[in-house]
Design an enzyme around this catalytic site. Structure first.
Site, mmCIF file in Angstrom:
data_model
loop_
_atom_site.group_PDB
_atom_site.id
_atom_site.type_symbol
_atom_site.label_atom_id
_atom_site.label_comp_id
_atom_site.label_asym_id
_atom_site.label_seq_id
_atom_site.Cartn_x
_atom_site.Cartn_y
_atom_site.Cartn_z
ATOM 1 C CG PHE A 1 16.301 -6.390 -55.123
ATOM 2 C CD1 PHE A 1 15.307 -5.793 -54.360
ATOM 3 C CD2 PHE A 1 17.540 -6.592 -54.558
ATOM 4 C CE1 PHE A 1 15.570 -5.389 -53.053
ATOM 5 C CE2 PHE A 1 17.803 -6.197 -53.249
ATOM 6 C CZ PHE A 1 16.815 -5.597 -52.505
ATOM 7 C CB ILE B 1 14.304 -12.277 -52.015
ATOM 8 C CG1 ILE B 1 13.141 -11.287 -51.929
ATOM 9 C CG2 ILE B 1 13.848 -13.520 -52.773
ATOM 10 C CD1 ILE B 1 12.649 -10.790 -53.298
ATOM 11 C CB ILE C 1 3.024 -2.779 -40.763
ATOM 12 C CG1 ILE C 1 2.845 -1.476 -41.563
ATOM 13 C CG2 ILE C 1 4.489 -3.193 -40.706
ATOM 14 C CD1 ILE C 1 3.126 -1.562 -43.040
ATOM 15 C CE LYS D 1 -3.643 -0.186 -49.710
ATOM 16 N NZ LYS D 1 -3.655 1.308 -49.814
ATOM 17 N N GLY D 2 1.530 -4.915 -50.053
ATOM 18 C CA GLY D 2 2.970 -5.164 -50.180
ATOM 19 C C GLY D 2 3.741 -3.855 -50.251
ATOM 20 C CD GLU E 1 8.619 -5.032 -56.738
ATOM 21 O OE1 GLU E 1 9.035 -4.954 -57.892
ATOM 22 O OE2 GLU E 1 7.693 -5.805 -56.406
#
Ligand code: MOS
Length: 762
Positions: free
Chosen positions: A241, A467, A648, A720-721, A724
């Site tokens: 993170f 991660i 996605i 698109k990420g 976060e």
């Protein structure tokens, strides 16, 4: 190597269990901290007991007499032997320019002052306790309002447009409010560890990391090595993170210790040391002023931010880059000031700029809706825009109001009585709040190698990082999709500098960066196979156009229903493997960005940085809180997030990321704060007992909906990420819900019982 064990027809967009899940739950997955090395020595840090000053004397007599102690490194032994790696914000590698054993200088409490090395962990710890360090202390500044804090105008290109001051004076309705967010710390379950071993002049580093090429190149620079001499291994990461995104102070020290002892060295920093030797979220303050006309149309938006950083480093997040771009507005002003205090340098923590700044903006928007007597969703609708307001660049896609509308329906928003305190259920005051969330869509250059074996299996290798986000699964789904192979024929190997480089796992770029390049490598493999079989003298494809051949369902297929199993086509094409290495340089970056990638330096683009467009993912978050009318106990039984983030790739892990983001948002809004002894500039709740985070009983129903969104501009696969995106809006949605429940506006996080005790308007 991770092999998938699921469904035969899975591809991009499928909902599958994560392919590394079994390895993780059975303990077979090796994290950076888990690797065994022969005959290790153990390192324990001694850290500073003061926040500012110098080391006056070191007495290591008692420490060295502990049986098993091998050596003790202090500034007297290290000095410039560990060189500089540059501050990442100025194009370097390190998360801080503070080099702990370079001199006698103390920059912050908890700074590393010695590395104690012994045959056993216990002996090293004992010797660290017996090591006597005397200091010449000076009074420290802990942060805001501390004596001796130095201000710096942080941003030279603060987003601005029109005349915000005049528009604020002339606005029919105005909101002006100050907000604050506290220091927050990472508490990953995998502690901050480093293991180093030398074989001749070659160094191997095992360390949980978000950027293995960054560590390789950074440590090489610090120790005057060729980067090729350094291998970094980090296949699994137990919580990141942002806490493992930049080069740490400790890595080169442990490498140096291993070299001096001529023996592998293992370091495990303690939980409390993690508070001062890794990154954390800086304390911030904000002043937001919004001016609107009587219909709620924004006429002016001004966002000033203040952030605390360390004495030497100008670390800043400057989330005004996001908050000035959410809503239509002709007059915008922003300014960011940083304050240098005697603290360790803050750094990345999930959605670093957006979390504190969007809390301020989205709280102020709720205050404006209240002042206008308008529904907060309608206020967002009336200020919705297809172009980002500062530069006038069109959003590639913006599904914000679709998210609000779908969310309002699913949440039952139409049942909401807007009067604060009106929705009572027995002793509980019920509050419903909402907020916008957004995150810039980033992408970086990336490379990958894909090998199709004679048995018709594929191996994907790239130095990307999982991660906990699901990167293994997203990569495998992409390869399965593009090679037409069942998911269980795909192996994924990542997290190792022996593989071609992938970017830092930061800024939510991994899925977009890595899946696009993996798709490219798969297409090259298809092309090589197609060229070979069409050039062959026999077989179903002899003489066909290679471009007309596709890979699907385990077959190579061509015109006129020609088809052949991939394994058979492989045997015809090659008696060995087919392998392709691919590079991808995203739109908006130059070819030289690949050089930066190989050097482990960040080369992200996207968000508002693009020349011709703005690319962001959006969402709407809805929260129900219940505040006990007598005790003011706050519960959060229900959270709903509705998001759109382009294509996605791995549906289940994407949803998990967003659920996790909402939960972290609840944690941030209601629980987390690092308490600081303002006189000593020292953290005092630096352990998992006193740094509050939610447990299962604190979390009720958490629901996520992802709306379909086709974006042809962001990148070839339209990704698109979203890693976060989930936790950005939650702080404000909860604060807004608490206001709705009680009529009390809390502008400073976290929102705890004591802040609701004074005012009893509901
Ligand atoms: Mo994330 S805070 O960009 O590692």
């Amino acid at each position: 190597m991770v092999m998938a064990k699921t469904d035969a027809t899975a591809g991009i967009g499928s909902d599958v269990a994560r392919i590394d899940g079994r390895l993780k739950v059975t303990g077979e997955a090796r994290y950076g901290s888990d690797f065994a090395v022969p005959n290790p020595a153990y390192a324990v840090f001694k850290t500073s007991a003061i926040a500012r000053g110098r080391i006056a004397a070191i007495d290591d007599g008692a420490a060295r007499s502990v049986p098993g102690v091998l050596d003790i490194l202090t500034y007297r032994d290290v000095g410039d032997e560990v060189g500089e790696a540059g501050f990442f914000a100025s194009g370097g590698y390190a998360g801080t320019t503070i080099r702990p054993l370079a001199s006698d200088r103390i920059w912050h409490d908890g700074q590393i002052v010695a590395v104690v090395l012994a045959d056993s962990f216990e002996a090293a710890r004992e010797a660290a306790h017996r090591l006597v360090v005397d200091y010449a202390a000076e009074p420290p500044a802990a942060g805001f309002d501390g004596p001796g804090v130095e201000e710096e105008d942080a941003k030279k290109d603060d987003p601005a447009k029109g005349d915000a001051e005049r528009a604020l004076r002339e606005a029919a309705v105005m909101v002006e409010a100050d907000y604050a967010t506290p220091t927050q710390h990472h508490n990953p379950i995998e502690l901050f560890t480093t293991t180093c071993a030398w074989t001749g002049d070659r160094l191997t580093i095992w360390e949980p990391s978000q950027n293995v090429y960054g560590i390789r190149n950074g440590v090489a620079k610090q120790l005057s090595l060729d980067p090729e001499q350094v291998r970094v291994v980090s296949p699994y990461v137990g919580g990141a993170f942002g806490s493992r995104g930049s080069l740490t102070q400790r890595t080169a020290l442990i490498a140096l210790a291993a070299k001096r002892l001529n023996r592998p060295v293992k370091l495990m920093a303690t939980r409390d040391q993690g508070y001062t030797i890794a990154t954390y979220r800086a304390e911030t303050r904000h002043r937001v002023r919004l001016g609107a006309d009587a219909q709620g149309r924004l006429q002016a938006l001004s966002h000033e931010g203040w952030e605390v950083t360390s004495r030497p480093d100008s670390y800043k997040v400057a989330g005004t880059s996001a908050t000035t771009r959410v809503y239509a507005c002709s007059n915008i002003a922003s300014e960011v000031t940083i304050l240098h205090a005697d603290r360790n340098t803050p750094g990345f923590m999930r959605s670093p700029p957006e979390v504190p700044y969007v809390f301020a903006l989205e709280s102020a928007m709720d205050e404006l809706a209240v002042k206008l007597g308008m529904d907060p969703i309608e206020l967002r609708r009336i200020n919705d825009t297809d172009v980002e307001p500062v530069g006038g660049k069109p959003f590639t896609t913006r599904s914000l109001m679709k998210c609000f509308d779908a969310g309002a329906k699913a949440f039952g928003w139409s049942e909401r009585d807007p009067t604060p305190g009106s929705m009572r259920d027995g002793d509980w005051l019920v509050g419903w709040g909402c907020a916008t969330t957004l995150y810039p869509t980033h992408i970086a250059p990336a490379t990958a190698r894909v090998t199709l074996t004679p048995a018709g299996k594929a191996i994907v290798r790239t130095a990307a990082h999982d991660i906990g986000t699901g990167a293994y699964t997203a990569i495998a789904l992409t390869a399965a999709d593009r090679l037409g192979l069942p998911l269980d024929r795909i192996a994924v190997e990542i997290g190792d500098t022996n593989f071609p480089p992938a970017p830092v796992a930061g800024g939510s770029n991994t899925t977009a960066s890595v899946c696009n390049v993996v798709a490219k490598a798969c297409e090259q493999v298809r092309g090589q196979l197609a060229s070979a079989v069409t050039a062959a003298g026999d077989g179903p494809f002899a003489g066909s156009d290679p471009n007309a051949l596709i890979l699907a369902e385990g077959e190579l297929r061509g015109p006129g229903n020609a088809s052949e199993a991939i394994g058979d086509a492989m045997a015809r094409a090659s008696s060995g493997a087919i392998e392709a290495y691919a590079e991808n340089v995203p739109d908006g970056l130059q070819q030289k960005a690949l050089g930066q990638l190989y050097q482990g330096l960040p080369a992200l683009t996207g968000g508002a940085q693009m020349e011709d467009r703005a690319q962001f993912a959006f969402g709407a978050e809805f929260i129900e809180v219940r505040v006990n009318a007598r005790t003011r106990e706050i519960r959060c039984p229900r959270a709903l997030g509705v998001f759109a983030a382009g294509q996605i790739v791995s549906r289940r892990t994407a949803e998990s990321q967003l659920i996790g983001g909402l939960i972290w948002g609840m944690s941030s809004a209601l629980h987390e704060v690092t308490e600081i002894d303002r006189g000593a500039a020292r953290y005092y709740n630096d352990d998992l007992a006193e740094y509050l985070i939610p447990v299962n009983a604190d979390i009720g129903k958490v629901e996520v909906m992802i709306l379909p969104e086709d974006d042809e501009q962001v990148n070839a696969l339209g990704i698109k990420g979203l890693g976060e995106l989930g936790n950005v809006g939650t702080n404000a949605a909860i604060a807004n819900a608490v206001y709705h429940a009680t009529g009390v506006r809390i502008r400073s996080l976290p929102i705890r019982i004591e802040k609701l005790l004074g005012d009893r308007s509901a």
